[in-house]
Motif scaffolding. Structure first.
Motif, PDB file in Angstrom:
ATOM      1  N   PRO A 127      44.905  54.303  46.843  1.00 25.04           N
ATOM      2  CA  PRO A 127      46.063  55.187  47.031  1.00 25.04           C
ATOM      3  C   PRO A 127      45.700  56.554  47.597  1.00 25.04           C
ATOM      4  N   ASN A 135      49.285  48.371  52.256  1.00 28.89           N
ATOM      5  CA  ASN A 135      49.525  48.715  50.851  1.00 28.89           C
ATOM      6  C   ASN A 135      50.965  48.422  50.454  1.00 28.89           C
ATOM      7  N   ASN A 136      51.877  48.839  51.303  1.00 26.24           N
ATOM      8  CA  ASN A 136      53.294  48.630  51.012  1.00 26.24           C
ATOM      9  C   ASN A 136      53.640  47.143  51.002  1.00 26.24           C
ATOM     10  N   PHE A 182      52.598  45.404  47.679  1.00 27.03           N
ATOM     11  CA  PHE A 182      53.459  45.628  46.526  1.00 27.03           C
ATOM     12  C   PHE A 182      54.871  45.074  46.726  1.00 27.03           C
ATOM     13  N   MET A 236      51.596  56.882  44.962  1.00 19.96           N
ATOM     14  CA  MET A 236      51.235  55.814  44.034  1.00 19.96           C
ATOM     15  C   MET A 236      50.390  56.374  42.894  1.00 19.96           C
ATOM     16  N   ALA A 248      56.279  55.644  41.561  1.00 21.67           N
ATOM     17  CA  ALA A 248      55.724  54.949  42.712  1.00 21.67           C
ATOM     18  C   ALA A 248      56.685  54.959  43.897  1.00 21.67           C
ATOM     19  N   GLY A 298      51.049  51.138  42.429  1.00 22.36           N
ATOM     20  CA  GLY A 298      51.983  50.973  43.532  1.00 22.36           C
ATOM     21  C   GLY A 298      53.229  50.203  43.212  1.00 22.36           C
ATOM     22  N   GLU A 299      53.233  49.450  42.123  1.00 18.05           N
ATOM     23  CA  GLU A 299      54.385  48.617  41.814  1.00 18.05           C
ATOM     24  C   GLU A 299      55.117  49.167  40.605  1.00 18.05           C
ATOM     25  N   CYS A 357      54.557  50.346  36.019  1.00 18.48           N
ATOM     26  CA  CYS A 357      54.480  51.778  35.690  1.00 18.48           C
ATOM     27  C   CYS A 357      55.411  52.136  34.549  1.00 18.48           C
TER      28      CYS A 357
END
Length: 453
Positions: free
Chosen positions: A357, A68-69, A72, A393, A388, A397-398, A402
């Protein structure tokens, strides 16, 4: 992308049934705060990275914090934004969430003119307080309030005023009612047949777009001197022939902002009140924080200042904890632009990825007793920038996606302040905490608002 047996070391998984894949199980309801059963069963069987087929699309699902990390961190390098066709039919093919590169940056700069820090401090802080106070006062006369719907309408009145100068109080709620119809079918099996949730959703979108198109046409014919709302900014951009190339893009952006402006925030408020109702200790500490703010004022009933808002530390903890548990941004999608090798697997170029998430938010190795509402767990932690971080998240996530996260948190904090300093409430009906990935708070949490004893 369709996988075959000759593909390199792919994650394990199953396509499910022909055409529908595993979608029926994905959309199945589940009244629980725990990890959604669709994800939980596959996590136990395959591990945190697995394959499935949803929305008639082969997907790699990531419940893995490392992947996931990486997604992003490497956006627009190894990965790019992508959403299923059915999702884009709903939100509009040209909406901001699917745009890339300089076009995305330009559209984001337009949004920041509305939701940026300066406008939050000088304009929206005041708007949110007025709308909240008026709404709470009107709730006093009613025996029961369905909180998700009531707060959605309240927040919509703020965002629609700033976006398109729309006065919800003087209208019959026509625009809001169409958005409500749209919301109820947003995450539904994509069958466009009369009577289905997806059909009603698309009809709601169609009706909203008719109203917005009419507003745009009227605004183009009207003479004006200065920009008064976001619609004017879009028109100015269209006249200058910048990156906002046509009216359809402008209308899709308006539609998305109107929707996103109330849906996530009303879900967050509903979650916070639901948890606080069941946790007298947290509620008492929250009340004490806001009473302390009022006592320090010369006039206890004066408006909240920006400095007061920024001082609401425990309120911030409550908001983050409610958002962590409610998972209001339940899934996100990306596409691999290169072969990616991680944890012994290969994610081939072109693969579509769905990120969950909640798998991090409810991970016991990240959060102790993850399904317990514990706002004190945030004490001493660094607040996630833009909503985030690697382990949080709530709004996606980014950070650059957001832009509304700070506005959402502002609205939640102001609502809680106005509520606990002047009123009390009792739950009339408990509601459902979780229905499906993407629809955590469909409604059903009813309260009765009472004056402070």
């Amino acid at each position: 992308r369709r996988w075959n047996s000759s593909s390199p070391r792919l994650p394990p998984g199953s396509r499910g049934f022909p055409v529908i894949g595993e979608s029926l199980e994905f959309f199945r309801q589940s009244p629980s705060l725990e990890l959604f059963p669709f994800f939980k069963r596959r996590l136990e069987r395959y591990g945190p990275i697995f394959r499935t087929n949803l929305f008639n699309q082969d997907l790699i699902v990531s419940m893995d914090q490392e992947l996931n990390n990486l997604v992003f961190q490497q956006e627009e390098k190894l990965f790019q934004i992508w959403y299923p066709e059915s999702f884009m039919r709903i939100l509009g093919a040209d909406c901001i969430i699917a745009t890339l590169g300089s076009f995305h940056k330009h559209m984001r700069s337009l949004v920041l003119k509305l939701l940026g820090p300066e406008n939050l401090r000088l304009v929206l802080l005041h708007d949110v307080q007025r709308a909240t106070q008026a709404s709470l006062l009107s709730w006093l006369d009613q025996p029961s309030i369905e909180l998700k719907e009531a707060t959605s309408s309240m927040i919509f009145s703020v965002t629609s005023k700033r976006l398109i100068s729309y006065d919800s109080s003087s209208s019959d709620g026509k625009l809001w009612k169409q958005f409500d119809a749209f919301t109820r079918g947003l995450i539904a099996f994509p069958i466009y047949v009369p009577g289905t949730a997806f059909y009603k959703c698309m009809q709601g979108r169609k009706n909203v777009m008719k109203i917005l198109t009419k507003m745009l046409d009227e605004r183009k014919r009207a003479s004006r001197q200065d920009s008064v709302d976001f619609l004017d900014l879009l028109l100015d951009d269209l006249k200058k022939e910048k990156l906002l190339r046509n009216e359809k893009i402008a209308l899709d952006l308006l539609f998305l902002l109107l929707f996103a402006g109330f849906e996530t925030t009303s879900s967050g408020i509903t979650a916070a009140l639901k948890f606080l109702t069941d946790d007298p200790k947290a509620l008492q500490e929250l009340i004490e924080e806001h009473q302390s703010i009022r006592k320090r004022r010369v006039d206890p009933d004066s408006e909240i200042t920006w400095e007061e808002y920024k001082s609401m530390k425990f309120t911030s903890h409550v908001i983050h904890e409610a958002l962590r548990l409610s998972n209001i941004a339940p899934v996100m999608f990306r596409k691999a632009t290169e072969d990616v090798h991680i944890n012994g697997y290969t994610i081939p170029k072109g693969s579509k990825i769905m990120i969950d998430p909640s798998s991090v938010h409810l991970d016991s190795t990240v959060y102790k007793d993850p399904i317990v509402f514990n706002p004190w767990r945030w004490k001493g932690t660094v607040e996630p920038v833009g909503g985030a971080s690697k382990e949080f998240m709530a709004f996606g996530g980014e950070v650059r996606l957001c832009v509304g996260a700070d506005f959402a948190k502002l609205q939640m904090a102001i609502f809680l302040h106005c509520l606990v300093t002047k009123y009390r409430w009792k739950a009339i009906k408990g509601g459902t905490m979780s229905l499906s990935p993407g629809l955590q708070f469909p409604g059903g949490f009813h309260i009765q608002l009472l004056p402070k004893a």
